[in-house]
Design a protein around this motif. Structure first.
Motif, short mmCIF file in Angstrom:
data_model
loop_
_atom_site.label_atom_id
_atom_site.label_comp_id
_atom_site.label_asym_id
_atom_site.label_seq_id
_atom_site.Cartn_x
_atom_site.Cartn_y
_atom_site.Cartn_z
N TYR A 120 0.60 -1.27 -0.17
CA TYR A 120 -0.09 -0.02 0.06
C TYR A 120 0.85 1.24 0.15
CZ TYR A 120 -3.45 -3.50 1.36
OH TYR A 120 -4.21 -4.76 2.02
N MET A 121 1.93 1.10 0.64
CA MET A 121 2.89 2.45 0.55
C MET A 121 3.72 2.46 -0.64
SD MET A 121 5.75 1.53 3.47
CE MET A 121 6.97 2.79 3.14
N GLY A 122 3.58 1.38 -1.44
CA GLY A 122 4.26 1.85 -2.80
C GLY A 122 5.82 1.29 -2.64
N ILE A 123 5.94 0.45 -1.92
CA ILE A 123 7.65 -0.21 -1.48
C ILE A 123 8.32 -0.09 -2.80
CG2 ILE A 123 6.80 -2.59 -1.71
CD1 ILE A 123 9.21 -0.72 0.86
N ARG A 124 7.77 -0.89 -4.06
CA ARG A 124 8.66 -0.89 -4.95
C ARG A 124 9.27 0.46 -5.66
NH1 ARG A 124 5.72 -6.08 -7.18
NH2 ARG A 124 4.01 -5.67 -5.95
N ASP A 125 8.50 1.51 -5.39
CA ASP A 125 8.99 2.90 -6.18
C ASP A 125 10.19 3.25 -5.47
OD1 ASP A 125 6.76 2.82 -7.55
OD2 ASP A 125 5.66 4.14 -6.34
N TYR A 126 10.55 2.70 -4.17
CA TYR A 126 11.56 3.09 -3.34
C TYR A 126 12.80 2.40 -3.97
CZ TYR A 126 8.72 5.49 -0.18
OH TYR A 126 7.43 6.30 0.31
N PHE A 127 12.65 1.33 -4.22
CA PHE A 127 13.97 0.31 -4.64
C PHE A 127 14.31 0.74 -6.20
CE2 PHE A 127 12.25 -1.35 -0.64
CZ PHE A 127 13.61 -1.76 0.17
N GLN A 128 14.98 1.75 -6.40
CA GLN A 128 15.46 2.12 -7.70
C GLN A 128 16.80 1.64 -7.60
OE1 GLN A 128 14.98 6.05 -6.42
NE2 GLN A 128 12.84 5.95 -6.60
N GLU A 129 17.28 1.25 -8.87
CA GLU A 129 18.61 0.56 -9.00
C GLU A 129 19.74 1.59 -8.17
OE1 GLU A 129 19.16 -2.17 -10.48
OE2 GLU A 129 21.52 -1.84 -10.97
N SER A 130 19.39 2.94 -8.71
CA SER A 130 20.25 3.73 -8.18
C SER A 130 20.42 4.40 -6.78
CB SER A 130 20.54 5.03 -9.29
OG SER A 130 19.25 5.91 -9.02
N ALA A 131 19.28 3.94 -6.16
CA ALA A 131 19.27 4.58 -4.71
C ALA A 131 19.56 3.68 -3.77
CB ALA A 131 17.88 4.54 -4.25
N VAL A 132 20.18 4.13 -2.52
CA VAL A 132 20.47 3.40 -1.26
C VAL A 132 19.41 3.02 -0.47
CG1 VAL A 132 21.99 3.16 0.54
CG2 VAL A 132 22.94 4.20 -1.70
N CYS A 133 19.04 1.89 -0.16
CA CYS A 133 17.96 1.53 0.67
C CYS A 133 18.82 0.62 1.86
CB CYS A 133 17.04 0.61 0.03
SG CYS A 133 16.00 1.73 -1.28
N LEU A 134 18.36 1.39 2.78
CA LEU A 134 18.87 0.88 4.26
C LEU A 134 17.72 0.61 5.21
CD1 LEU A 134 21.14 4.02 5.25
CD2 LEU A 134 21.82 1.98 4.00
N VAL A 135 17.51 -0.82 5.41
CA VAL A 135 16.47 -1.39 5.87
C VAL A 135 16.71 -2.01 7.32
CG1 VAL A 135 14.47 -3.18 5.42
CG2 VAL A 135 15.65 -2.05 3.48
N GLU A 136 16.31 -1.39 8.37
CA GLU A 136 16.41 -2.06 9.67
C GLU A 136 15.01 -3.09 9.77
OE1 GLU A 136 17.25 0.51 13.05
OE2 GLU A 136 17.97 2.33 11.60
N TRP A 137 15.13 -3.91 10.60
CA TRP A 137 14.25 -5.11 10.91
C TRP A 137 13.63 -5.47 9.55
CZ3 TRP A 137 14.16 -7.22 15.51
CH2 TRP A 137 14.80 -6.33 16.39
N PRO A 138 14.36 -6.02 8.63
CA PRO A 138 13.81 -6.49 7.30
C PRO A 138 12.95 -7.76 7.57
CG PRO A 138 16.00 -6.97 7.36
CD PRO A 138 15.79 -5.99 8.54
N VAL A 139 13.08 -8.44 8.63
CA VAL A 139 12.29 -9.77 8.79
C VAL A 139 10.70 -9.34 8.84
CG1 VAL A 139 12.70 -9.58 11.19
CG2 VAL A 139 12.22 -11.80 10.24
N ARG A 140 10.56 -7.96 9.17
CA ARG A 140 9.13 -7.63 9.33
C ARG A 140 8.41 -7.48 8.03
NH1 ARG A 140 8.72 -6.05 15.19
NH2 ARG A 140 10.16 -7.65 15.90
N GLY A 141 9.34 -7.47 6.98
CA GLY A 141 8.55 -7.08 5.62
C GLY A 141 8.91 -8.17 4.63
N GLU A 142 9.25 -9.40 5.26
CA GLU A 142 9.58 -10.63 4.43
C GLU A 142 8.49 -10.77 3.42
OE1 GLU A 142 10.80 -13.58 7.24
OE2 GLU A 142 11.94 -14.73 5.65
N GLY A 143 9.06 -11.25 2.36
CA GLY A 143 8.17 -11.75 1.02
C GLY A 143 7.77 -10.23 0.37
N TYR A 144 7.92 -9.13 0.98
CA TYR A 144 7.56 -8.04 0.11
C TYR A 144 9.00 -6.87 -0.17
CZ TYR A 144 2.86 -9.25 1.06
OH TYR A 144 1.63 -10.09 0.73
N LEU A 145 9.90 -7.44 0.31
CA LEU A 145 11.25 -6.66 -0.11
C LEU A 145 12.17 -7.36 -0.96
CD1 LEU A 145 12.57 -6.08 3.91
CD2 LEU A 145 11.30 -4.37 2.30
N PRO A 146 12.61 -6.44 -1.63
CA PRO A 146 13.80 -7.04 -2.80
C PRO A 146 14.97 -7.75 -2.03
CG PRO A 146 13.55 -4.86 -3.07
CD PRO A 146 12.79 -4.95 -2.01
#
Ligand SMILES: Nc1ncnc2c1ncn2[C@@H]1O[C@H](COP(=O)(O)OP(=O)(O)O)[C@@H](O)[C@H]1O
Ligand SMILES: [Mg+2]
Length: 160
Positions: A100-126
């Protein structure tokens, strides 16, 4: 400081004596992230994940405070050198919220994505290029950076 490299895995480990050492390790890591990357940050509450992110952001020219985006889930930093998205998924109830928050739009090739607690987003994160793990060690911390793929390995090589 030790760097182990072989064809299957590459990791980097360092002891951080105090908060300043964590910021400085983050800055050095950030210098190697200018082409973008997905970085998962692992470690218990208080391990130093956000402190490490502050260092990464400094490498991109951000000199101000870095607050945990605990309630907003993500804090964007659009800087001259590049864009950094800092996620903290600790309070994420259902990973589907990321859709719903449009997670895909954040994960652009050239961006740096720092993710704390990735386990909470399992299945929906690159997948991560690099997993950074902070663990308490005496009064300080231990940092391990593990490359997950070739892009991650190239970043660790840039750092060594
Ligand atoms: N290498 C270190 N040695 C001792 N304390 C540290 C170190 N790195 C960070 N800290 C401290 O740990 C505390 C929690 O840091 P924080 O980055 O908010 O953790 P997290 O995001 O993992 O919950 C802060 O008070 C910070 O100053
Ligand atoms: Mg944090």
């Amino acid at each position: 400081m030790s760097v182990k490299a072989n064809s299957a895995a590459m990791s980097f480990s360092v002891v951080l004596a105090d908060e300043a050492a964590t910021v400085s390790a983050g800055r050095k890591f950030g210098e190697a992230l200018k082409q973008g990357a997905v970085v998962y940050l692992e470690g218990v509450l208080g391990a130093g994940k956000t402190t490490f992110c502050r260092g990464v952001l400094q490498a991109f020219g951000h000199s101000g405070a870095v607050k945990s985006p605990t309630y907003t889930l993500v804090e964007p930093y659009v800087l001259d050198i590049g864009t950094v998205y800092h996620f903290d998924l600790y309070r994420l109830g259902d990973p589907e919220e990321l859709e719903y928050m449009g997670i895909r739009d954040y994960f652009q090739e050239s961006a740096v994505c720092l993710v704390e607690w990735p386990v909470r987003g399992e299945g929906y994160l690159p997948c991560a290029d690099i997993v950074a793990t902070l663990s308490p060690l005496g009064d300080g911390r231990r940092l391990e950076l593990q490359a997950i793929n070739e892009r991650g390995a190239a970043i660790l090589i840039l750092m060594s």
